[in-house]
Scaffold this motif. Structure first.
Motif, PDB file in Angstrom:
ATOM      1  N   GLY A  49       8.239   5.749   2.733  1.00 44.43           N
ATOM      2  CA  GLY A  49       6.815   5.595   2.495  1.00 44.43           C
ATOM      3  C   GLY A  49       6.521   5.268   1.062  1.00 44.43           C
ATOM      4  N   GLY A  50       5.227   5.201   0.763  1.00 47.52           N
ATOM      5  CA  GLY A  50       4.798   4.827  -0.567  1.00 47.52           C
ATOM      6  C   GLY A  50       4.776   3.326  -0.715  1.00 47.52           C
ATOM      7  N   ALA A  51       4.456   2.887  -1.916  1.00 47.60           N
ATOM      8  CA  ALA A  51       4.417   1.460  -2.164  1.00 47.60           C
ATOM      9  C   ALA A  51       5.794   0.865  -1.937  1.00 47.60           C
ATOM     10  CB  ALA A  51       3.945   1.194  -3.591  1.00 47.60           C
ATOM     11  N   PRO A  52       5.864  -0.359  -1.424  1.00 45.88           N
ATOM     12  CA  PRO A  52       7.169  -0.974  -1.172  1.00 45.88           C
ATOM     13  C   PRO A  52       8.046  -0.932  -2.404  1.00 45.88           C
ATOM     14  CG  PRO A  52       5.435  -2.296  -0.211  1.00 45.88           C
ATOM     15  CD  PRO A  52       4.769  -1.213  -0.984  1.00 45.88           C
TER      16      PRO A  52
ATOM     17  N   GLY B 276       2.726  11.037   2.190  1.00 48.22           N
ATOM     18  CA  GLY B 276       2.064  11.637   3.324  1.00 48.22           C
ATOM     19  C   GLY B 276       3.058  11.926   4.415  1.00 48.22           C
ATOM     20  N   SER B 277       2.585  11.924   5.664  1.00 48.66           N
ATOM     21  CA  SER B 277       3.469  12.254   6.766  1.00 48.66           C
ATOM     22  C   SER B 277       3.129  11.393   7.968  1.00 48.66           C
ATOM     23  CB  SER B 277       3.333  13.735   7.124  1.00 48.66           C
ATOM     24  OG  SER B 277       4.110  14.047   8.254  1.00 48.66           O
ATOM     25  N   LEU B 278       3.875  10.323   8.149  1.00 50.47           N
ATOM     26  CA  LEU B 278       3.702   9.455   9.303  1.00 50.47           C
ATOM     27  C   LEU B 278       5.067   8.968   9.754  1.00 50.47           C
ATOM     28  CD1 LEU B 278       1.835   7.880  11.232  1.00 50.47           C
ATOM     29  CD2 LEU B 278       1.927   6.005   9.600  1.00 50.47           C
ATOM     30  N   SER B 279       5.370   9.162  11.008  1.00 52.07           N
ATOM     31  CA  SER B 279       6.655   8.735  11.546  1.00 52.07           C
ATOM     32  C   SER B 279       6.447   7.554  12.483  1.00 52.07           C
ATOM     33  CB  SER B 279       7.312   9.887  12.303  1.00 52.07           C
ATOM     34  OG  SER B 279       8.506   9.466  12.897  1.00 52.07           O
ATOM     35  N   LEU B 280       7.230   6.498  12.268  1.00 58.56           N
ATOM     36  CA  LEU B 280       7.184   5.330  13.138  1.00 58.56           C
ATOM     37  C   LEU B 280       8.578   5.062  13.699  1.00 58.56           C
ATOM     38  CD1 LEU B 280       4.946   2.811  11.107  1.00 58.56           C
ATOM     39  CD2 LEU B 280       4.284   4.199  13.068  1.00 58.56           C
ATOM     40  N   PRO B 281       8.667   4.459  14.870  1.00 63.41           N
ATOM     41  CA  PRO B 281       9.969   4.161  15.480  1.00 63.41           C
ATOM     42  C   PRO B 281      10.583   2.901  14.867  1.00 63.41           C
ATOM     43  CG  PRO B 281       8.217   3.438  16.944  1.00 63.41           C
ATOM     44  CD  PRO B 281       7.545   4.140  15.788  1.00 63.41           C
ATOM     45  N   TRP B 282      11.097   3.041  13.658  1.00 57.35           N
ATOM     46  CA  TRP B 282      11.627   1.894  12.941  1.00 57.35           C
ATOM     47  C   TRP B 282      12.875   1.330  13.625  1.00 57.35           C
ATOM     48  CZ3 TRP B 282       8.419   0.071   9.475  1.00 57.35           C
ATOM     49  CH2 TRP B 282       7.521   0.944   8.851  1.00 57.35           C
ATOM     50  N   PRO B 283      13.110   0.035  13.514  1.00 55.34           N
ATOM     51  CA  PRO B 283      14.318  -0.542  14.117  1.00 55.34           C
ATOM     52  C   PRO B 283      15.574  -0.028  13.444  1.00 55.34           C
ATOM     53  CG  PRO B 283      13.242  -2.146  12.699  1.00 55.34           C
ATOM     54  CD  PRO B 283      12.299  -0.979  12.817  1.00 55.34           C
ATOM     55  N   LYS B 284      16.657   0.038  14.194  1.00 59.97           N
ATOM     56  CA  LYS B 284      17.918   0.534  13.650  1.00 59.97           C
ATOM     57  C   LYS B 284      18.579  -0.480  12.724  1.00 59.97           C
ATOM     58  CE  LYS B 284      18.826   3.579  17.577  1.00 59.97           C
ATOM     59  NZ  LYS B 284      19.742   3.912  18.709  1.00 59.97           N
ATOM     60  N   GLY B 285      18.246  -1.744  12.911  1.00 60.38           N
ATOM     61  CA  GLY B 285      18.814  -2.785  12.069  1.00 60.38           C
ATOM     62  C   GLY B 285      17.730  -3.688  11.529  1.00 60.38           C
TER      63      GLY B 285
ATOM     64  N   GLY C  36       0.811  -1.209   0.000  1.00 58.07           N
ATOM     65  CA  GLY C  36       0.000   0.000   0.000  1.00 58.07           C
ATOM     66  C   GLY C  36       0.836   1.247   0.000  1.00 58.07           C
ATOM     67  N   GLY C  37       0.222   2.384   0.439  1.00 62.68           N
ATOM     68  CA  GLY C  37       0.895   3.659   0.337  1.00 62.68           C
ATOM     69  C   GLY C  37       0.962   4.412   1.631  1.00 62.68           C
ATOM     70  N   TRP C  38       1.404   3.796   2.683  1.00 62.45           N
ATOM     71  CA  TRP C  38       1.536   4.461   3.984  1.00 62.45           C
ATOM     72  C   TRP C  38       2.843   5.216   3.996  1.00 62.45           C
ATOM     73  CZ3 TRP C  38       0.675   1.519   9.203  1.00 62.45           C
ATOM     74  CH2 TRP C  38       0.581   2.449  10.231  1.00 62.45           C
ATOM     75  N   ALA C  39       2.761   6.515   3.926  1.00 58.91           N
ATOM     76  CA  ALA C  39       3.978   7.317   3.872  1.00 58.91           C
ATOM     77  C   ALA C  39       4.635   7.363   5.236  1.00 58.91           C
ATOM     78  CB  ALA C  39       3.648   8.729   3.417  1.00 58.91           C
TER      79      ALA C  39
ATOM     80  N   ASP D 138      -1.573  -0.351   7.407  1.00 56.34           N
ATOM     81  CA  ASP D 138      -2.884  -0.137   8.003  1.00 56.34           C
ATOM     82  C   ASP D 138      -3.895  -0.541   6.942  1.00 56.34           C
ATOM     83  OD1 ASP D 138      -5.354   0.892   8.792  1.00 56.34           O
ATOM     84  OD2 ASP D 138      -4.509   2.708   9.654  1.00 56.34           O
ATOM     85  N   THR D 139      -4.575  -1.672   7.131  1.00 59.15           N
ATOM     86  CA  THR D 139      -5.444  -2.179   6.081  1.00 59.15           C
ATOM     87  C   THR D 139      -6.689  -1.317   5.881  1.00 59.15           C
ATOM     88  OG1 THR D 139      -6.655  -3.654   7.577  1.00 59.15           O
ATOM     89  CG2 THR D 139      -4.669  -4.536   6.521  1.00 59.15           C
ATOM     90  N   GLY D 140      -7.021  -0.498   6.887  1.00 53.91           N
ATOM     91  CA  GLY D 140      -8.168   0.379   6.725  1.00 53.91           C
ATOM     92  C   GLY D 140      -7.888   1.540   5.790  1.00 53.91           C
ATOM     93  N   SER D 141      -6.771   2.248   6.016  1.00 55.77           N
ATOM     94  CA  SER D 141      -6.436   3.423   5.208  1.00 55.77           C
ATOM     95  C   SER D 141      -5.586   3.067   3.999  1.00 55.77           C
ATOM     96  CB  SER D 141      -5.673   4.440   6.061  1.00 55.77           C
ATOM     97  OG  SER D 141      -4.387   3.935   6.410  1.00 55.77           O
ATOM     98  N   GLY D 142      -4.926   1.908   4.030  1.00 58.75           N
ATOM     99  CA  GLY D 142      -4.010   1.534   2.954  1.00 58.75           C
ATOM    100  C   GLY D 142      -2.629   2.138   3.101  1.00 58.75           C
ATOM    101  N   ARG D 143      -2.408   2.951   4.136  1.00 58.15           N
ATOM    102  CA  ARG D 143      -1.086   3.552   4.338  1.00 58.15           C
ATOM    103  C   ARG D 143      -0.095   2.495   4.797  1.00 58.15           C
ATOM    104  NH1 ARG D 143      -1.918   8.342   8.387  1.00 58.15           N
ATOM    105  NH2 ARG D 143      -3.044   6.697   9.489  1.00 58.15           N
ATOM    106  N   SER D 144       1.131   2.574   4.286  1.00 62.75           N
ATOM    107  CA  SER D 144       2.131   1.568   4.633  1.00 62.75           C
ATOM    108  C   SER D 144       3.512   2.188   4.689  1.00 62.75           C
ATOM    109  CB  SER D 144       2.119   0.417   3.623  1.00 62.75           C
ATOM    110  OG  SER D 144       2.590   0.856   2.369  1.00 62.75           O
ATOM    111  N   GLY D 145       4.450   1.455   5.254  1.00 63.59           N
ATOM    112  CA  GLY D 145       5.827   1.914   5.315  1.00 63.59           C
ATOM    113  C   GLY D 145       6.778   0.757   5.473  1.00 63.59           C
TER     114      GLY D 145
END
Length: 313
Positions: free
Chosen positions: A30-33, A40-49, A19-22, A56-63
């Motif tokens: 963000g965007g499609a894999p 868009g604008s969404l920040s997640l605490p991604w792992p360092k390694g 999907g397109g979770w920015a 999010d299957t409801g909104s289609g946003r992905s990262g």
């Protein structure tokens, strides 16, 4: 005849993003894999390694974070094992399915101290549903291979089915070489595994099994516990853990947002899916799996807040 759990290395789990979770910040994109673009604008605490993918299957946003190169996935491979079995032998909710006779090989493999197994005895009769529970909750490698022989007559033929199923889902960077994931040559990416997660979570039987904390299986001494210690934390309702020295820790996970109960078809609003792979590889399986749990707990909590209109931190 008693069934006892025998534990060695715990197997791994993984999930991929669609999907397109920015995503903004850290190593996430963000965007499609594979697109490398943000919408868009969404920040997640991604792992360092390692790698991680979330949708999010409801909104289609992905990262996605980390280089999407194939890495060992350990017992996350059992998710595809379960999918192939359920594709070939569908179960309805409440059904147990046909009885399967435990063979001598499954009994002989029960005593391994080098991998996660379930103690079974030749001649024992267990239902398809019970075997899927022993596959997905305590992560029995010998049960994975037993199911492969039951379904396809041999593990090699079953693995060919696994790879065809992966190709059908567009999992272009995935190779299965065994039904259990014990072999380090079974490799994938978090994006590919997320594709699989979206598919399997549409199956209500699979969803019910992976959401189960513990279950009593006929012939089992006591209860069989789920290796996923995060069940019930940050809305998490599954999916599969895995770990090994080459794979590190891996986790395919599903979490509700709180807006809905997430009990629908896997595409309903209120369900977030994620996969983390290759957390602290080349340490001990326990250290790798703990890192996968820690990473997932942060990702799931932040993704839930974002889905409900709050900040990620």
């Amino acid at each position: 005849m008693p069934v006892l759990l025998v534990w060695g290395a715990v197997a791994a789990l993984v999930l991929t993003a669609l999907g397109g979770w920015a995503v903004v910040g850290g190593s996430g994109r963000g965007g499609a894999p594979g697109s490398g673009g943000a919408t868009g604008s969404l920040s997640l605490p991604w792992p360092k390694g390692g790698q991680a993918s979330v949708v999010d299957t409801g909104s289609g946003r992905s990262g996605t974070s980390g280089e999407q190169k194939p890495v060992p996935v350990a017992s996350v491979a059992k998710v595809m094992t379960a999918r192939v079995v359920l594709m070939n032998h569908p179960l309805r909710e409440g059904e147990s399915g046909p009885l399967v006779t435990v063979d001598q090989q499954a009994e002989d493999e029960s005593g391994s101290v080098h991998e996660s197994t379930v103690r079974v005895e030749a001649g024992q009769r267990l239902s398809q549903r019970q075997l899927l529970e022993l596959l997905l909750l305590p992560s029995g490698n010998n049960i994975a291979r037993l199911l492969a022989r039951w379904d396809a007559g041999g593990e090699s033929a079953f693995v060919a089915k696994m790879n065809r199923a992966a190709a059908d889902l567009g999992m272009k960077r995935t190779v299965y070489t065994g039904a259990s994931g014990f072999e380090p040559t079974t490799t994938s990416t978090s994006d590919d595994q997320l594709r699989l997660a979206r598919e399997v979570m549409r199956d209500p039987v699979f969803r019910a099994i992976v959401a189960t904390r513990e279950v009593t299986v006929g012939g089992v001494t006591g209860t069989v516990s789920n290796t996923n210690r995060l069940l019930g934390t940050s809305g998490i309702i599954g999916v599969k853990t895995g770990s090994s020295t080459p794979a590190g820790g891996a986790l395919m996970w599903a979490a509700t947002t709180g807006e809905a109960d997430g009990s629908g078809d896997g595409e309903s609003p209120g369900l977030i899916l994620g996969v983390v792979l290759h957390q602290r590889p080349d340490t001990t399986p326990a250290q790798g799996l703990q890192a996968a749990f820690d990473t997932t707990e942060e990702l799931a909590a932040a993704a839930r807040r974002a889905a409900n209109g709050g900040g990620s931190r």
